[in-house]
Design a protein around this motif. Structure first.
Motif, PDB file in Angstrom:
ATOM      1  N   MET A  68       0.859  -1.186   0.000  1.00 15.33           N
ATOM      2  CA  MET A  68       0.000   0.000   0.000  1.00 15.33           C
ATOM      3  C   MET A  68       0.888   1.225   0.000  1.00 15.33           C
ATOM      4  O   MET A  68       1.909   1.257   0.682  1.00 15.33           O
ATOM      5  CB  MET A  68      -0.925  -0.010   1.215  1.00 15.33           C
ATOM      6  N   ILE A  69       0.488   2.208  -0.797  1.00 18.22           N
ATOM      7  CA  ILE A  69       1.187   3.490  -0.786  1.00 18.22           C
ATOM      8  C   ILE A  69       0.327   4.449   0.022  1.00 18.22           C
ATOM      9  O   ILE A  69      -0.880   4.599  -0.243  1.00 18.22           O
ATOM     10  CB  ILE A  69       1.437   4.011  -2.210  1.00 18.22           C
ATOM     11  N   LEU A  70       0.939   5.031   1.019  1.00 18.16           N
ATOM     12  CA  LEU A  70       0.224   5.908   1.949  1.00 18.16           C
ATOM     13  C   LEU A  70       0.908   7.271   1.994  1.00 18.16           C
ATOM     14  O   LEU A  70       2.104   7.379   1.718  1.00 18.16           O
ATOM     15  CB  LEU A  70       0.242   5.295   3.364  1.00 18.16           C
ATOM     16  N   GLY A  84      -3.585  11.395  -4.729  1.00 17.54           N
ATOM     17  CA  GLY A  84      -4.752  11.629  -5.581  1.00 17.54           C
ATOM     18  C   GLY A  84      -5.721  10.467  -5.532  1.00 17.54           C
ATOM     19  O   GLY A  84      -6.924  10.642  -5.750  1.00 17.54           O
ATOM     20  N   ASN A  85      -5.195   9.279  -5.259  1.00 15.12           N
ATOM     21  CA  ASN A  85      -6.064   8.103  -5.126  1.00 15.12           C
ATOM     22  C   ASN A  85      -6.308   7.779  -3.644  1.00 15.12           C
ATOM     23  O   ASN A  85      -6.789   6.694  -3.334  1.00 15.12           O
ATOM     24  CB  ASN A  85      -5.469   6.898  -5.863  1.00 15.12           C
ATOM     25  N   LEU A  86      -5.956   8.674  -2.770  1.00 14.83           N
ATOM     26  CA  LEU A  86      -6.083   8.540  -1.304  1.00 14.83           C
ATOM     27  C   LEU A  86      -5.181   7.449  -0.756  1.00 14.83           C
ATOM     28  O   LEU A  86      -4.434   7.683   0.187  1.00 14.83           O
ATOM     29  CB  LEU A  86      -7.534   8.335  -0.863  1.00 14.83           C
ATOM     30  N   VAL A  87      -5.260   6.251  -1.322  1.00  9.56           N
ATOM     31  CA  VAL A  87      -4.369   5.149  -0.961  1.00  9.56           C
ATOM     32  C   VAL A  87      -4.007   4.444  -2.266  1.00  9.56           C
ATOM     33  O   VAL A  87      -4.878   4.249  -3.115  1.00  9.56           O
ATOM     34  CB  VAL A  87      -5.090   4.139  -0.036  1.00  9.56           C
ATOM     35  N   GLY A  88      -2.767   4.075  -2.427  1.00  6.34           N
ATOM     36  CA  GLY A  88      -2.364   3.301  -3.608  1.00  6.34           C
ATOM     37  C   GLY A  88      -2.227   1.839  -3.223  1.00  6.34           C
ATOM     38  O   GLY A  88      -1.690   1.521  -2.164  1.00  6.34           O
ATOM     39  N   LEU A  89      -2.737   0.981  -4.090  1.00  3.54           N
ATOM     40  CA  LEU A  89      -2.641  -0.459  -3.829  1.00  3.54           C
ATOM     41  C   LEU A  89      -1.796  -1.090  -4.930  1.00  3.54           C
ATOM     42  O   LEU A  89      -2.109  -0.938  -6.115  1.00  3.54           O
ATOM     43  CB  LEU A  89      -4.043  -1.070  -3.798  1.00  3.54           C
ATOM     44  N   ILE A  90      -0.747  -1.776  -4.545  1.00  6.63           N
ATOM     45  CA  ILE A  90       0.150  -2.413  -5.509  1.00  6.63           C
ATOM     46  C   ILE A  90      -0.135  -3.910  -5.503  1.00  6.63           C
ATOM     47  O   ILE A  90       0.057  -4.594  -4.483  1.00  6.63           O
ATOM     48  CB  ILE A  90       1.643  -2.160  -5.136  1.00  6.63           C
ATOM     49  N   ASP A  91      -0.624  -4.395  -6.646  1.00  4.00           N
ATOM     50  CA  ASP A  91      -0.963  -5.811  -6.767  1.00  4.00           C
ATOM     51  C   ASP A  91       0.308  -6.666  -6.798  1.00  4.00           C
ATOM     52  O   ASP A  91       1.357  -6.224  -7.277  1.00  4.00           O
ATOM     53  CB  ASP A  91      -1.754  -6.039  -8.063  1.00  4.00           C
ATOM     54  N   SER A  92       0.158  -7.909  -6.371  1.00  2.00           N
ATOM     55  CA  SER A  92       1.341  -8.782  -6.299  1.00  2.00           C
ATOM     56  C   SER A  92       1.879  -9.125  -7.684  1.00  2.00           C
ATOM     57  O   SER A  92       3.022  -9.543  -7.813  1.00  2.00           O
ATOM     58  CB  SER A  92       1.014 -10.060  -5.523  1.00  2.00           C
ATOM     59  N   ASP A  93       1.031  -8.957  -8.727  1.00  3.30           N
ATOM     60  CA  ASP A  93       1.500  -9.281 -10.077  1.00  3.30           C
ATOM     61  C   ASP A  93       1.897  -8.033 -10.875  1.00  3.30           C
ATOM     62  O   ASP A  93       2.216  -8.126 -12.056  1.00  3.30           O
ATOM     63  CB  ASP A  93       0.444 -10.096 -10.845  1.00  3.30           C
ATOM     64  N   TYR A  94       1.886  -6.868 -10.250  1.00  5.82           N
ATOM     65  CA  TYR A  94       2.268  -5.633 -10.948  1.00  5.82           C
ATOM     66  C   TYR A  94       3.783  -5.566 -11.087  1.00  5.82           C
ATOM     67  O   TYR A  94       4.505  -5.786 -10.103  1.00  5.82           O
ATOM     68  CB  TYR A  94       1.753  -4.419 -10.162  1.00  5.82           C
ATOM     69  N   GLN A  95       4.223  -5.270 -12.297  1.00  9.07           N
ATOM     70  CA  GLN A  95       5.670  -5.207 -12.538  1.00  9.07           C
ATOM     71  C   GLN A  95       6.103  -3.855 -13.098  1.00  9.07           C
ATOM     72  O   GLN A  95       7.261  -3.680 -13.468  1.00  9.07           O
ATOM     73  CB  GLN A  95       6.079  -6.313 -13.520  1.00  9.07           C
ATOM     74  N   GLY A  96       5.136  -2.946 -13.176  1.00  8.13           N
ATOM     75  CA  GLY A  96       5.463  -1.623 -13.732  1.00  8.13           C
ATOM     76  C   GLY A  96       6.108  -0.723 -12.683  1.00  8.13           C
ATOM     77  O   GLY A  96       6.307  -1.100 -11.523  1.00  8.13           O
ATOM     78  N   GLU A  97       6.414   0.475 -13.112  1.00  7.99           N
ATOM     79  CA  GLU A  97       7.037   1.445 -12.201  1.00  7.99           C
ATOM     80  C   GLU A  97       6.081   1.817 -11.081  1.00  7.99           C
ATOM     81  O   GLU A  97       4.871   1.995 -11.308  1.00  7.99           O
ATOM     82  CB  GLU A  97       7.441   2.699 -12.992  1.00  7.99           C
ATOM     83  N   LEU A  98       6.592   1.935  -9.889  1.00  8.55           N
ATOM     84  CA  LEU A  98       5.781   2.430  -8.767  1.00  8.55           C
ATOM     85  C   LEU A  98       5.567   3.918  -8.983  1.00  8.55           C
ATOM     86  O   LEU A  98       6.538   4.673  -9.121  1.00  8.55           O
ATOM     87  CB  LEU A  98       6.506   2.210  -7.432  1.00  8.55           C
ATOM     88  N   MET A  99       4.317   4.317  -9.030  1.00 10.15           N
ATOM     89  CA  MET A  99       3.972   5.710  -9.280  1.00 10.15           C
ATOM     90  C   MET A  99       3.231   6.264  -8.057  1.00 10.15           C
ATOM     91  O   MET A  99       2.455   5.546  -7.415  1.00 10.15           O
ATOM     92  CB  MET A  99       3.072   5.819 -10.509  1.00 10.15           C
ATOM     93  N   VAL A 100       3.455   7.531  -7.803  1.00 16.09           N
ATOM     94  CA  VAL A 100       2.786   8.174  -6.669  1.00 16.09           C
ATOM     95  C   VAL A 100       1.967   9.349  -7.198  1.00 16.09           C
ATOM     96  O   VAL A 100       2.513  10.251  -7.847  1.00 16.09           O
ATOM     97  CB  VAL A 100       3.807   8.656  -5.617  1.00 16.09           C
TER      98      VAL A 100
END
Ligand SMILES: O=c1ccn([C@H]2C[C@H](O)[C@@H](COP(=O)(O)OP(=O)(O)OP(=O)(O)O)O2)c(=O)[nH]1
Ligand SMILES: [Mg+2]
Length: 153
Positions: A68-70, A84-100
């Motif tokens: 989770m991005i907080l 902007g999304n209040l909380v970011g959720l990073i899925d276990s299968d996501y391989q892209g750049e972490l964006m905030v």
């Protein structure tokens, strides 16, 4: 203390030098501070939202985990910089750049400096649901009561 191994790719070669690699600020920190991999400082005007790259990708891989991005409390409380999304959720299968997604919900412009810590990432356990469709639930004390049903004090 045991730590979980996490595969990470460095997408911006300034990470580890000009932009420090994310780390836990203290031994007891829950969140890893994520830094802005910007080429130049970026000003976020009141009401604006900007998607900020971190220069990193992670592959959590285990469906029993997510990240989770907080917001960072200091930025959010003092400067109005939240997500902007209040909380970011990073899925276990996501391989892209972490964006905030940085949203200035305050009244004054805020400049994000190159390498500034803009948010924090927390690794969390996840249990995926498998739905079992029923006609009735076993009775509970609360039943369908919610939204203040237990009184105001
Ligand atoms: O703050 C965030 C939120 C999400 N993501 C990435 C990781 C996540 O796994 C992916 C998808 O996020 P989410 O499922 O929340 O967005 P969506 O709008 O449902 O997009 P998608 O259809 O790609 O799932 O985007 C980020 O990098 N930062
Ligand atoms: Mg999604």
């Amino acid at each position: 203390m045991s730590k979980r191994k996490l595969q990470v790719r460095i997408l911006d070669d300034r990470i580890g030098t000009a932009i420090p690699f994310p780390e836990y600020a203290t031994e007891g920190s829950a969140g890893l501070d994520l830094r802005a991999a910007l080429s130049e400082p970026k000003t976020v005007l009141p009401g604006e939202t900007h998607l900020i790259p971190t220069g990193l990708s992670v592959h959590i891989s285990d469906p029993g985990l997510a990240a989770m991005i907080l917001p960072r409390s200091g930025l959010g409380h003092k400067h109005g910089i939240v997500l902007g999304n209040l909380v970011g959720l990073i899925d276990s299968d996501y391989q892209g750049e972490l964006m905030v997604s940085c949203w200035n919900r305050g009244q004054t412009p805020f400049t994000i400096e190159v390498g500034e810590r803009i948010a924090q990432m927390v690794l969390v356990p996840v249990v995926q649901a498998e739905f079992d469709v029923v006609n009735e639930f076993d009775a509970s004390d609360r039943g369908a009561g919610g939204f203040g049903s237990t009184g105001s004090h």
